[in-house]
Scaffold this motif. Structure first.
Motif, mmCIF file in Angstrom:
data_model
loop_
_atom_site.group_PDB
_atom_site.id
_atom_site.type_symbol
_atom_site.label_atom_id
_atom_site.label_comp_id
_atom_site.label_asym_id
_atom_site.label_seq_id
_atom_site.Cartn_x
_atom_site.Cartn_y
_atom_site.Cartn_z
ATOM 1 N N SER A 1 -8.616 -4.927 2.073
ATOM 2 C CA SER A 1 -8.370 -4.723 0.643
ATOM 3 C C SER A 1 -7.177 -3.795 0.464
ATOM 4 C CB SER A 1 -9.612 -4.101 -0.008
ATOM 5 O OG SER A 1 -9.341 -3.736 -1.344
ATOM 6 N N LYS A 2 -6.272 -4.173 -0.440
ATOM 7 C CA LYS A 2 -5.088 -3.364 -0.680
ATOM 8 C C LYS A 2 -5.000 -3.015 -2.161
ATOM 9 C CE LYS A 2 -2.474 -5.217 3.232
ATOM 10 N NZ LYS A 2 -1.221 -5.819 3.703
ATOM 11 N N LYS A 3 -6.031 -2.314 -2.622
ATOM 12 C CA LYS A 3 -6.080 -1.943 -4.029
ATOM 13 C C LYS A 3 -5.319 -0.655 -4.319
ATOM 14 C CE LYS A 3 -10.469 -4.149 -5.238
ATOM 15 N NZ LYS A 3 -11.805 -3.948 -5.847
ATOM 16 N N SER A 4 -5.243 0.223 -3.336
ATOM 17 C CA SER A 4 -4.674 1.549 -3.560
ATOM 18 C C SER A 4 -3.197 1.599 -3.191
ATOM 19 C CB SER A 4 -5.453 2.587 -2.746
ATOM 20 O OG SER A 4 -6.802 2.632 -3.150
ATOM 21 N N VAL A 5 -2.503 2.570 -3.780
ATOM 22 C CA VAL A 5 -1.085 2.820 -3.483
ATOM 23 C C VAL A 5 -0.947 4.254 -2.989
ATOM 24 C CG1 VAL A 5 1.238 3.015 -4.433
ATOM 25 C CG2 VAL A 5 -0.245 1.140 -5.158
ATOM 26 N N ILE A 6 -0.272 4.412 -1.867
ATOM 27 C CA ILE A 6 -0.051 5.727 -1.274
ATOM 28 C C ILE A 6 1.435 6.050 -1.314
ATOM 29 C CG2 ILE A 6 -0.163 7.058 0.868
ATOM 30 C CD1 ILE A 6 -2.657 5.467 1.596
ATOM 31 N N ILE A 7 1.770 7.257 -1.759
ATOM 32 C CA ILE A 7 3.158 7.739 -1.744
ATOM 33 C C ILE A 7 3.254 8.815 -0.676
ATOM 34 C CG2 ILE A 7 5.020 8.801 -3.060
ATOM 35 C CD1 ILE A 7 3.730 7.738 -5.605
ATOM 36 N N CYS B 1 6.511 4.573 7.448
ATOM 37 C CA CYS B 1 5.401 4.547 6.498
ATOM 38 C C CYS B 1 5.468 3.363 5.538
ATOM 39 C CB CYS B 1 5.374 5.839 5.678
ATOM 40 S SG CYS B 1 5.008 7.328 6.635
ATOM 41 N N ALA B 2 6.637 3.103 4.976
ATOM 42 C CA ALA B 2 6.748 2.144 3.869
ATOM 43 C C ALA B 2 6.443 0.723 4.320
ATOM 44 C CB ALA B 2 8.150 2.214 3.258
ATOM 45 N N ASP B 3 5.850 -0.055 3.401
ATOM 46 C CA ASP B 3 5.512 -1.443 3.701
ATOM 47 C C ASP B 3 6.741 -2.335 3.768
ATOM 48 O OD1 ASP B 3 2.843 -0.998 3.938
ATOM 49 O OD2 ASP B 3 2.359 -1.476 1.870
ATOM 50 N N LYS B 4 7.786 -1.984 3.027
ATOM 51 C CA LYS B 4 9.028 -2.758 3.071
ATOM 52 C C LYS B 4 10.189 -1.836 2.719
ATOM 53 C CE LYS B 4 9.759 -5.750 -0.156
ATOM 54 N NZ LYS B 4 9.698 -6.880 -1.077
ATOM 55 N N GLU B 5 11.376 -2.251 3.102
ATOM 56 C CA GLU B 5 12.555 -1.391 2.952
ATOM 57 C C GLU B 5 12.815 -1.022 1.501
ATOM 58 O OE1 GLU B 5 17.335 -1.434 4.138
ATOM 59 O OE2 GLU B 5 16.017 -3.085 4.729
ATOM 60 N N GLU B 6 12.518 -1.942 0.571
ATOM 61 C CA GLU B 6 12.783 -1.682 -0.842
ATOM 62 C C GLU B 6 11.895 -0.577 -1.403
ATOM 63 O OE1 GLU B 6 12.438 -4.540 0.570
ATOM 64 O OE2 GLU B 6 14.266 -5.687 0.158
ATOM 65 N N LEU B 7 10.837 -0.211 -0.683
ATOM 66 C CA LEU B 7 9.921 0.830 -1.158
ATOM 67 C C LEU B 7 10.185 2.181 -0.495
ATOM 68 C CD1 LEU B 7 6.589 -1.211 -1.341
ATOM 69 C CD2 LEU B 7 8.156 -0.625 -3.202
ATOM 70 N N ILE B 8 11.367 2.341 0.100
ATOM 71 C CA ILE B 8 11.798 3.626 0.649
ATOM 72 C C ILE B 8 12.749 4.265 -0.358
ATOM 73 C CG2 ILE B 8 12.959 4.805 2.543
ATOM 74 C CD1 ILE B 8 12.277 2.407 4.312
ATOM 75 N N PHE B 9 12.436 5.465 -0.804
ATOM 76 C CA PHE B 9 13.226 6.123 -1.844
ATOM 77 C C PHE B 9 13.793 7.429 -1.303
ATOM 78 C CE2 PHE B 9 13.993 8.714 -5.599
ATOM 79 C CZ PHE B 9 14.616 7.810 -6.446
ATOM 80 N N ASN B 10 15.112 7.567 -1.376
ATOM 81 C CA ASN B 10 15.793 8.766 -0.885
ATOM 82 C C ASN B 10 16.163 9.673 -2.061
ATOM 83 O OD1 ASN B 10 19.085 9.504 0.361
ATOM 84 N ND2 ASN B 10 17.200 10.585 0.818
ATOM 85 N N VAL B 11 15.679 10.907 -2.039
ATOM 86 C CA VAL B 11 15.965 11.888 -3.095
ATOM 87 C C VAL B 11 17.173 12.715 -2.678
ATOM 88 C CG1 VAL B 11 15.057 13.803 -4.455
ATOM 89 C CG2 VAL B 11 13.520 11.986 -3.678
ATOM 90 N N LYS B 12 18.167 12.767 -3.542
ATOM 91 C CA LYS B 12 19.389 13.520 -3.254
ATOM 92 C C LYS B 12 19.477 14.728 -4.192
ATOM 93 C CE LYS B 12 21.939 9.475 -1.592
ATOM 94 N NZ LYS B 12 20.910 8.458 -1.885
ATOM 95 N N GLY B 13 20.458 15.586 -3.911
ATOM 96 C CA GLY B 13 20.637 16.793 -4.711
ATOM 97 C C GLY B 13 21.059 16.491 -6.132
ATOM 98 N N LEU B 14 20.828 17.458 -7.022
ATOM 99 C CA LEU B 14 21.184 17.307 -8.432
ATOM 100 C C LEU B 14 22.700 17.358 -8.609
ATOM 101 C CD1 LEU B 14 18.578 19.712 -10.064
ATOM 102 C CD2 LEU B 14 18.524 17.214 -10.125
ATOM 103 N N GLN B 15 23.186 16.613 -9.601
ATOM 104 C CA GLN B 15 24.591 16.729 -9.986
ATOM 105 C C GLN B 15 24.817 18.092 -10.648
ATOM 106 O OE1 GLN B 15 27.030 14.750 -9.288
ATOM 107 N NE2 GLN B 15 26.007 12.896 -8.575
ATOM 108 N N ALA B 16 26.086 18.481 -10.759
ATOM 109 C CA ALA B 16 26.423 19.837 -11.224
ATOM 110 C C ALA B 16 25.838 20.145 -12.603
ATOM 111 C CB ALA B 16 27.940 20.008 -11.234
ATOM 112 N N ASP B 17 25.949 19.209 -13.547
ATOM 113 C CA ASP B 17 25.443 19.460 -14.900
ATOM 114 C C ASP B 17 23.929 19.645 -14.891
ATOM 115 O OD1 ASP B 17 27.988 19.287 -15.856
ATOM 116 O OD2 ASP B 17 27.814 17.227 -16.594
ATOM 117 N N GLN C 1 0.788 -1.224 0.000
ATOM 118 C CA GLN C 1 0.000 0.000 0.000
ATOM 119 C C GLN C 1 0.822 1.277 0.000
ATOM 120 O OE1 GLN C 1 -2.593 -1.189 3.441
ATOM 121 N NE2 GLN C 1 -4.200 -0.385 2.132
ATOM 122 N N VAL C 2 2.030 1.253 0.597
ATOM 123 C CA VAL C 2 2.712 2.519 0.865
ATOM 124 C C VAL C 2 4.149 2.517 0.354
ATOM 125 C CG1 VAL C 2 3.270 4.248 2.605
ATOM 126 C CG2 VAL C 2 1.307 2.724 2.956
#
Length: 1174
Positions: A532-538, A550-566, A418-419
């Motif tokens: 029922s687990k029809k929906s997906v929450i971000i 929040c996340a249902d499993k570790e693989e569904l945790i996403f870390n956003v990092k800063g942009l590269q120089a270009d 779900q998450v």
């Protein structure tokens, strides 16, 4: 920054405490008086440590407290230095003094000096402690200042009486603290006049804001034609009450009658008292109203008011605000229900009293939302909005992240998860990235049927949240505008309606700006169906701990990092073009472009900062470059104080909040990263080893100081405080052991702008004047400094702990006053001579970290290195040192030795201007080590050791005893010692990295030999090798990096390597003409191989052909091909490598090869680029 300073002080005090407790146990080295002094110092430091742990935001803003914290830190530094000196005194060297006559031996000894210094430190500790008493820095309640509260909870309880308080406890206990929402309560449709009273245990603290929120709620405005808020006067005056109530009825009437209401107010301004009374009676009889009575104090007032407000059975409500429990309970009747509206602390809650028996449940009249637009039309409109948004804000530098998030969403949708959680620091572009994904999924039109985006409001209210989400589902835009939709869609029970939608439909929901686990727990319990687990929450958040929750499993945790120089530069110019297509920023001269590039780098890859600065500069014309220059010179000051950048205040608030709440163990590490220049990429191990030497990373019960340092490094990487250097390939989410890093430009500027306040760091750059203010614990000499000896010798180095030199070394850089120096980092410094090293080792006896890496004029390591008894790290890699002195075995604390170098013989007759480092006879040369090296039992990193030249079997026998090794590099392996070598490392169960260089002519010496590689993550084998040693696949499950130099690669080798499940980087150098077919078949069918490989690095001295099968290297992003000695290369099956981004040719390649590769890549579905380096 004050919190960063407090965190640094905590770290130093903790280190001093540890050292003091160790010294107390060393009875043999201290006299009794010094023992007593240390016990006293330890006790005082424990109290200071407790204060620092409790020091809150309010205290650290106090300049007196900050001064006291700074004094504690400096005192702790001095105590630690003194005790460390005592603990490492060499008592054996003083035996001869006992043989001298009394008048000679009376000379002051080092131990006497240490004891005298401890005595002085005790006096300073007493003074610092008494200073606290003089200025009342610590109150009886801890670190909080002594303030007078309006009405503390205990006083409130006393005021309402013991009987009343027990009544409240009894009422709330029946339902186990039943919770309620005032807005939800008053928007229920009941026939009669309803009364609810609001009372708080801590007086009126928080009650007004709760009532105001319900009073101003959109549903309240919609449901009640007339609203009024009356603060009661004492004594009560009925005429004033009616006049004020009638005027507010007109002023706060519903939106449809707004103009008529204004005319009514003007007309009634001259009305008589009788007119007011008649109009008042008409309104309360005919209209549904909401009245708030603030500060009701007696039942007499209540009885008088009720005579004017009879029950007309029209669903009107009265909210009574009172500070008296008895009044609150009596207003609603003898039988009442108690709901807890909000708990501010353990002793302070706000309650609502309403008519009914405790335990009653609200029975909601369920009514579906009134929908003005069909589901099909809503989805069509959302498609148009998504297309428009993606065209206006195209994604830049986030393509790989987008692909990964798409995969996460698809995986969650079809595997009933779900998450998904997305997190990163403020300003890093989390919401923009997820918004792009949200639009992408809408346009994909298949996975989901309903889409909702909701921003979490604070303070959090579940009913408001649910209503906003429902509006999002029913809105034609990407995100609902509550003001616009207020009159078109109404919900009776938004919480239940949300739950039903998520349970029965495939919904994609984005929850932005979650700030606490409590918020998520409320959302999860109320809205997420278990059946029922029809929906997906971000879920989007700035905190890693919340993302994990929040996340249902570790693989569904996403870390956003800063942009590269270009990517950062591209985003900047895109934003400028969007704001002002005619901006002169695209026509800058070279030097102007360099200044602008420097400014963009200071943004640290944070899109919020980049976009904001681009928007400001896009408006500039004549003053453009002046603005660029001034912003560059005073970057952080401009962003924090210039009104044009007010939109960044939220980012600064988050940073201040983060530095206040982040673990104290991380704060010194964050501060320390500012020592490295923004444009340099320090090695990870260099950073971690310096943290260990400084005492920022210490041993714990479960982990060594090195392991804790690696964890700190990973944490800073996740937070984008440190970043990957510019690279051609995307690192995996679990890859934390990168070779080098860069300090986030924005974070660095933030720290640098404040660190001088703490008098900790001073830099020498450009041309400097003599000043007494240039002092501190850390000195950085920049390459740009003019090396003025007069300026240098005018400075005070008595408290200096680290010296870092970039550029040219000068002999006067070492001073006798640097007695406390722990870290001497000369990596890649120029003109460092053997005589300079002799002087360093003579004067700097307390060194814990010594790096001469890359100092290529150093030939000899003096035997005096054995006097550095506290040395933990010795890095002499890429110097000309070939022998380690015999007394290095005295360094019992030595953990890290990196030595040896690599030499490349350029034997090519090719017309190439340069020969790539990977080509030719590129050999690792180790150092000769003395006997007795097995005494260095704390070593965990050792290499490169020349086994053949160091005694062969004898040194291998000693190597066997170093069982704590995690990284080992050896050279000189041959037929005579290969089996002994295998036996020697068989006990090294912690080994993570192994590098082996075979002797010339020993290509097959490892054939048939089993190497114990079970724990290895990196394996390097150069020779060249004719045949691989016996490798067991089940023992290579951890291998991430493999580097081989071989004569030829057989089919069996390809099959073996292809089955390594975690292999990320494969580096192969082949010396003979050959064809390599990366394809493994079983029973005639190709099987998946090399599935995790992202980097393929190939070098060859002759003709070479590489073919990729249809089911191999599906994750490969980068191919590096080294062309050596006029060799040629041919690639086939490149289209099968679907994720390929870059094909990089290094060395001399003819035009025919480049044209052929360009032709192949032009047909590739991923459109990879061809690059070349000479």
């Amino acid at each position: 920054m004050a919190d960063l300073a407090v965190g640094l002080a905590k770290s130093v005090v903790e280190g001093a405490l540890t050292k003091a407790q160790s010294a107390i146990e060393e009875d043999s080295k201290l006299r009794q008086s010094a023992q007593r002094d240390l016990v006293f110092i330890t006790g005082e430091f424990q109290m200071m440590q407790s204060f620092l742990k409790l020091a809150d935001d309010e205290r650290t803003r106090n300049i007196v407290v900050r001064t006291w914290v700074r004094q504690i830190r400096e005192l702790a530094y001095d105590v630690e230095d003194c005790i460390e000196f005592v603990l490492h005194l060499d008592k054996k060297s003083q035996w001869w003094r006992r043989l001298l006559p009394p008048f000679v031996s009376a000379a002051r000894q080092p131990l006497d000096e240490a004891i005298a210094e401890i005595r002085q430190l005790k006096i300073r500790v007493e003074d610092v402690s008494s200073r606290n008493a003089r200025y009342s820095l610590i109150s009886d309640s801890g670190s909080k200042p002594v303030v007078v509260h309006q009405q503390p909870p205990s006083a409130a309880r006393a005021a309402m009486g013991a009987t009343a308080f027990h009544m409240l406890v009894e009422a709330t206990d029946i339902t186990k603290r039943q919770h309620g929402d005032l807005t939800q309560l008053i928007t229920k449709k009941d026939g009669g006049l309803q009364v609810v009273s609001v009372w708080g245990t801590g007086g009126d603290l928080g009650t007004t804001s709760i009532i105001r929120k319900a009073y101003s709620d959109p549903e309240s405005c919609q449901n009640f034609a007339c609203r009024a808020w009356v603060k009661l006067a004492h004594p009560f005056n009925p005429h004033d009450f009616i006049r004020g109530l009638t005027a507010q009825f007109y002023a706060n009437t519903c939106q449809e009658l707004h103009e008529e209401a204004l005319r009514g107010v003007l007309t009634r301004s001259e009305a008589t008292q009788d007119d007011y009374l008649k109009e008042f009676v008409r309104q309360v009889n005919d209209v549904r109203y909401l009245i708030v009575l603030e500060d009701l104090s007696t039942m007499a007032e209540w009885d008088a008011i009720r005579t004017f407000l009879p029950d007309k059975k029209n669903g009107s409500w009265i909210i009574v605000s009172t500070q008296q429990f008895e009044i609150a309970s009596l207003c609603v009747g003898h039988s009442y229900q108690v709901l807890e509206l909000k708990q501010f602390s353990a002793d302070h809650s706000v309650y609502a009293f309403r008519e009914g028996s405790q335990g009653d449940r609200e029975k909601a009249e369920e009514r579906p939302a009134e929908q003005g637009v069909s589901s099909e039309n809503i989805l069509t409109c959302k498609n148009s909005a998504a297309t428009e948004w993606m065209q206006e804000y195209p994604i830049i530098g986030r393509e790989s992240e987008m692909n990964e998030l798409r995969q996460h969403t698809t995986f969650a949708r079809f595997h009933s998860f779900q998450v998904i959680s997305v997190w990163g620091i403020a300003g890093v572009g989390k919401s923009a990235l997820v918004r792009n994904l949200f639009c992408d999924r809408i346009l994909a039109n298949g996975l989901f049927v309903k889409y909702g985006w909701v921003d979490v409001s604070h303070p959090f209210n579940l009913r408001d949240f649910s209503r906003s989400l429902l509006l999002g589902f029913h809105s034609e835009s990407l995100q609902a505008n509550e003001t616009i939709n207020r009159g078109t869609i109404r919900f009776e029970n938004p919480i239940q309606e949300c739950r039903d939608l998520l349970e029965h439909h495939h919904c994609l929901v984005v929850i932005d700006d979650l700030q606490s686990k409590k918020e998520w727990d409320l959302i999860k319990a109320a809205l997420l169906p278990r059946s029922s687990k029809k929906s997906v929450i971000i879920a989007i958040t700035s905190e890693a701990s919340i993302a994990t929750c929040c996340a249902d499993k570790e693989e569904l945790i996403f870390n956003v990092k800063g942009l590269q120089a270009d990517a950062a530069s591209s985003l900047f110019h895109q934003e400028v073009q969007r704001k002002n297509p005619d901006s002169s920023l695209k026509d800058l001269r070279e030097e102007e472009a360099a200044k602008l590039h420097e400014l963009i780098l200071k943004c640290g890859g944070l899109p919020q900062v980049i976009v904001e600065i681009a928007g400001i500069l896009a408006k500039k014309t004549v003053t453009l470059m002046d603005t660029v220059g001034s912003t560059n010179d005073r970057f952080m000051h401009t962003l924090e104080n210039n009104p044009e950048y007010d939109s960044l205040q939220g980012l600064f608030s988050w940073m201040y909040s983060y530095f206040r709440s982040c673990p104290d163990s991380l704060k010194p590490c964050i501060f320390y990263m500012s020592l490295f220049p923004r444009d340099q990429s320090p090695r990870r191990r260099r950073v971690v080893r310096r943290w260990v030497a400084e005492g920022y990373s210490r041993d714990s019960e479960d982990n060594s100081a090195e392991q804790n340092g690696e964890k700190f490094f990973s944490n800073l990487l996740d937070l984008s405080i440190i970043q990957h250097p510019p690279q051609l390939v995307t690192a995996t989410s679990g890859d934390r052991r990168m070779i080098s890093c860069r300090v986030n430009g924005f974070i660095r500027e933030y720290i640098v702008s404040r660190r001088m306040e703490e008098n900790l760091v001073f830099e020498l750059e450009g041309c400097c004047e003599i000043t007494t203010q240039r002092t501190g614990r850390h000195l950085i000499i920049r390459e740009s400094w003019d090396r003025d000896k007069i300026v240098f010798e005018s400075m005070d180095f008595s408290k200096l702990r680290s010296l870092t030199v970039f550029g040219k070394w000068r002999q006067f850089f070492v001073s006798e006053s640097m007695k406390l120096l722990r870290v001497l980092d000369l990596e890649d410094s120029l003109d460092v001579q053997d005589a300079d090293l002799e002087k360093m080792l003579k004067l700097l006896r307390r060194l814990k970290f010594l790096s001469l890496r890359g100092c290529r004029e150093i030939h000899h390591l003096p035997s005096s290195v054995g006097d550095l008894r506290q040395l933990q790290t010795l890095d002499i890699r890429h110097t000309l040192i070939v022998n380690l002195p015999g007394n290095i075995k005295k360094l019992q604390k030595l953990q890290y030795i990196r030595a040896g170098t690599s030499i490349q013989a350029q034997e090519s007759s090719t017309p190439c201007l340069s020969v790539p480092k990977f080509c030719g006879r590129h050999r690792q040369f180790g150092v000769v080590v003395p006997r007795g090296i097995n005494k260095l039992t704390t070593l965990h990193t050792f290499g490169v050791v020349n086994i053949g030249a160091s005694g062969g079997k004898a040194i291998l026998k000693e190597l066997k005893d170093l069982t704590q090794l995690r990284k080992l590099g050896v050279s000189g392996i041959n037929r005579r010692n290969s089996k002994k070598f295998s036996s020697a490392i068989s006990r090294h169960v912690h080994l993570e990295s192994l590098s082996v260089q075979l002797d010339k002519g020993s290509q097959s010496c490892l054939s048939g030999i089993v190497l114990p590689l079970k724990t290895l993550q990196s394996f390097k084998l150069h020779g060249p090798v004719e045949k691989l040693p016996v490798l067991k696949i089940d023992e290579l499950s951890m291998l991430i990096k493999l580097d081989l130099e071989m004569t030829i690669l057989t089919e069996d080798d390809i099959k073996l390597i292809g089955s390594l499940s975690k292999l990320f980087t494969l580096r192969i150098k082949l010396l003979q003409d050959s064809k390599v077919h990366f394809c493994v078949k079983e029973a005639g069918l190709e099987v998946p191989t090399y599935q995790m490989v992202k980097v393929l690095d190939i070098g060859f001295n002759s003709n070479f052909e590489v073919t990729f099968g249809t089911n191999t290297m599906r994750s490969l992003e980068l191919i590096k091909a080294h062309c050596c000695n006029g060799s040629s290369v041919k690639f086939s099956g490149l289209n099968n490598v679907t994720e390929l981004k870059v094909l990089l040719l290094k060395g001399c390649c003819d035009n025919a090869l480049k044209e052929e590769l360009e032709s192949q890549l032009a047909q590739h579905p991923n459109e990879p680029v061809l690059e070349q380096e000479e």
